[in-house]
Design a protein around this motif. Structure first.
Motif, PDB file in Angstrom:
ATOM      1  N   THR A 107       0.842  -1.189   0.000  1.00  0.00           N
ATOM      2  CA  THR A 107       0.000   0.000   0.000  1.00  0.00           C
ATOM      3  C   THR A 107       0.879   1.241   0.000  1.00  0.00           C
ATOM      4  O   THR A 107       2.030   1.210   0.442  1.00  0.00           O
ATOM      5  N   GLY A 117      -5.976   4.212  -6.586  1.00  0.00           N
ATOM      6  CA  GLY A 117      -6.453   3.014  -7.257  1.00  0.00           C
ATOM      7  C   GLY A 117      -5.549   1.828  -6.979  1.00  0.00           C
ATOM      8  O   GLY A 117      -4.643   1.884  -6.146  1.00  0.00           O
ATOM      9  N   ALA A 118      -5.806   0.752  -7.693  1.00  0.00           N
ATOM     10  CA  ALA A 118      -5.006  -0.471  -7.558  1.00  0.00           C
ATOM     11  C   ALA A 118      -3.989  -0.497  -8.688  1.00  0.00           C
ATOM     12  O   ALA A 118      -4.316  -0.817  -9.833  1.00  0.00           O
ATOM     13  N   ARG A 127       0.676  -6.130  -6.868  1.00  0.00           N
ATOM     14  CA  ARG A 127      -0.407  -5.155  -6.763  1.00  0.00           C
ATOM     15  C   ARG A 127      -0.101  -4.192  -5.632  1.00  0.00           C
ATOM     16  O   ARG A 127       0.184  -4.611  -4.506  1.00  0.00           O
ATOM     17  N   LEU A 166      -1.780  -1.084  -3.652  1.00  0.00           N
ATOM     18  CA  LEU A 166      -3.023  -0.356  -3.420  1.00  0.00           C
ATOM     19  C   LEU A 166      -2.684   1.085  -3.051  1.00  0.00           C
ATOM     20  O   LEU A 166      -2.115   1.346  -1.990  1.00  0.00           O
ATOM     21  N   THR A 217      -3.838   4.300  -1.763  1.00  0.00           N
ATOM     22  CA  THR A 217      -4.958   4.775  -0.964  1.00  0.00           C
ATOM     23  C   THR A 217      -4.937   6.300  -0.876  1.00  0.00           C
ATOM     24  O   THR A 217      -3.901   6.931  -1.071  1.00  0.00           O
ATOM     25  N   LEU A 257     -18.772  -1.242  -6.064  1.00  0.00           N
ATOM     26  CA  LEU A 257     -18.221  -1.573  -4.747  1.00  0.00           C
ATOM     27  C   LEU A 257     -19.327  -1.507  -3.710  1.00  0.00           C
ATOM     28  O   LEU A 257     -20.055  -0.513  -3.633  1.00  0.00           O
ATOM     29  N   ARG A 283      -8.777   1.244   2.603  1.00  0.00           N
ATOM     30  CA  ARG A 283      -8.400   0.327   1.520  1.00  0.00           C
ATOM     31  C   ARG A 283      -9.541   0.156   0.521  1.00  0.00           C
ATOM     32  O   ARG A 283      -9.308   0.075  -0.686  1.00  0.00           O
ATOM     33  N   LEU A 284     -10.772   0.097   1.013  1.00  0.00           N
ATOM     34  CA  LEU A 284     -11.910  -0.048   0.100  1.00  0.00           C
ATOM     35  C   LEU A 284     -12.087   1.199  -0.759  1.00  0.00           C
ATOM     36  O   LEU A 284     -12.434   1.102  -1.944  1.00  0.00           O
ATOM     37  N   GLU A 316     -10.179   1.322  -3.974  1.00  0.00           N
ATOM     38  CA  GLU A 316     -10.622   0.473  -5.067  1.00  0.00           C
ATOM     39  C   GLU A 316     -11.703   1.128  -5.918  1.00  0.00           C
ATOM     40  O   GLU A 316     -12.128   0.533  -6.923  1.00  0.00           O
ATOM     41  N   ASP A 358     -12.540   3.059  -8.709  1.00  0.00           N
ATOM     42  CA  ASP A 358     -11.722   3.429  -9.856  1.00  0.00           C
ATOM     43  C   ASP A 358     -12.354   4.585 -10.623  1.00  0.00           C
ATOM     44  O   ASP A 358     -13.528   4.914 -10.462  1.00  0.00           O
TER      45      ASP A 358
END
Length: 437
Positions: free
Chosen positions: A66, A128-129, A157, A159, A161, A286, A302-303, A306, A308
């Motif tokens: 992250t 984003g991721a 990957r 993340l 944030t 999501l 973290r959510l 995601e 995007d």
């Protein structure tokens, strides 16, 4: 992959003038040109088969899982050759557009004893991721006439944030300010729905809380204190459609919405409420379950990463109908969105109307200072007049939509982008104090 290096090309070209002179002065020896070309080709072939082959090196890449937006991070690359090894090798990291390489895309690894390592600086450009897709490694043969190259696929990957340092600092500041003015104490005890106790009436208390019967019995003013309801359900619904991905003062609207949602979620979790996220564009993207407690903020962060960026039009009917069907208790639904025309606003209004029967709905829109400045600017030519008229018309349509939302029973918060987080927290605390949740 093996291909000629610059040295081989220059070596082949270096013999061209001599071959030309030989061909002009001694035409019978024209085949000298072919001999030189074959000589260079033979050297290049020997260089290609000498030393390490592209499949020989072992490659290992490590990167943090992250990172915050705008933060710097490093990818550690390790290379080890099993057989004959070159003195150095070049690497290029293939990654998604969410990452940037501030020092350039390539880096040279010095090899000692057949192995070496290097850190490749990266910068998290957007939320984003992000993915590290492959590592390109190349080195020259012993004669420097060929490049030997290998592409090693990666599946890493990262993340990216939203930056939460400002969220935590502002959240702490809000609690400090609340403590100074007594708001935390009033929220914990004194406002709410469930009767707690009687207390002496103090200046600043709501006069409607006075219990006149008990005051007459005890010959002094007594006021009712209530226990604040906790465990309220707060849903942050973030529109990630095309309109929300347009930049506002250099930053996409969705990023500003995510930052405001995280700040409000941090305060809501601290106050004992339950928080969930819902992201949508042309369809729901999501859906998170409700979480509680300050420790759950990391999960919300973290959510949020995601969610995007999207170039699709927002489907309010599908998104809000899906959201309403998944909520089994009364909730405060905070919708971050942007409406650019009356047609999309009408669809949004119809889709959200079904939520008002059970839930409290708050729309958050960002004030477009660019349109305001264009409409208020002094015109100097006909093009300025045209732009001002169009900007004024867009602002008028926007004001009509906001007025219709308020008249329909929705709460609407319109705020400048640099203050939306603080104003949303104040609005949420006010709703909580008024026991509207």
């Amino acid at each position: 992959m093996i291909y000629p290096a610059r040295r081989a090309v220059l070596l082949a070209a270096a013999g061209a003038p001599a071959v030309l002179v030989v061909g002009v002065l001694w035409p019978a020896y024209w085949y000298a040109g072919i001999g030189w070309t074959l000589f260079v080709f033979a050297l290049t072939a020997i260089d290609a088969v000498s030393g390490a082959w592209p499949r020989d090196p072992r490659i290992d890449v490590e990167a943090p899982g992250t990172a915050g937006v705008g933060a710097g991070l490093k990818a550690l690359v390790r290379v080890a050759f099993t057989g004959a090894a070159p003195a150095s090798a070049e690497i290029i990291l293939e990654h998604s557009d969410l990452l940037e390489t501030p020092d350039g895309p390539s880096r040279t690894i010095a090899l000692a004893g057949g192995s070496g390592a290097a850190s490749l600086p990266l910068a998290a450009a957007r939320r984003g991721a992000a993915r590290l897709e492959a590592l390109w490694l190349r080195w020259t043969g012993p004669l420097g006439l060929t490049w030997k190259q290998r592409r090693a696929p990666l599946d890493l990957r990262i993340l990216i944030t939203p930056d939460v340092h400002a969220v935590r600092d502002r959240g702490a500041h809000l609690f400090l300010r609340s403590t100074m003015h007594g708001l935390v104490a009033q929220l914990d005890r004194g406002d709410g729905a469930e009767f707690e106790s009687l207390a002496d009436f103090q200046p600043g208390m709501d006069r409607r809380a006075i219990d006149w019967k008990q005051s007459a019995r005890h010959s002094r003013l007594l006021a009712k204190e209530y226990r604040t309801e906790r465990n309220n359900n707060i849903v942050f619904a973030l529109d990630a459609g095309r309109n929300m991905c347009e930049p506002l003062d250099g930053v996409p609207r969705i990023d500003r919405a995510v930052s405001a949602a995280l700040l409000s979620a941090y305060v809501a979790l601290k106050l004992g409420d339950r928080v969930s996220l819902f992201g949508f564009d042309s369809r729901p993207r999501l859906t998170s379950g409700a979480v509680a407690g300050a420790r759950a903020f990391a999960l919300i962060q973290r959510l949020a990463a995601e969610i995007d960026y999207s170039g699709e039009e927002t489907n309010y009917t599908l998104a809000l109908t899906t959201l309403g069907g998944r909520l089994n208790r009364r909730s405060l639904i905070v919708v971050f969105t942007e409406f650019s025309d009356p047609t999309s606003a009408e669809l949004m209004l119809r889709a959200a109307a079904g939520l008002l029967d059970r839930h409290l709905v708050l729309f958050v829109v960002l004030e477009d200072r660019e349109l305001v400045d264009i409409a208020a600017a002094e015109p100097h030519d006909p093009d300025d007049v045209t732009r001002a008229v169009m900007a004024a018309e867009l602002l008028r349509e926007r004001r009509i939509v906001i007025t219709r939302l308020r008249h329909s029973g929705f709460h609407v918060l319109e705020s400048p982008h640099d203050r939306v987080g603080l104003r949303l927290v104040d609005y949420y605390v006010d709703l909580k104090r008024r026991n509207l949740l």
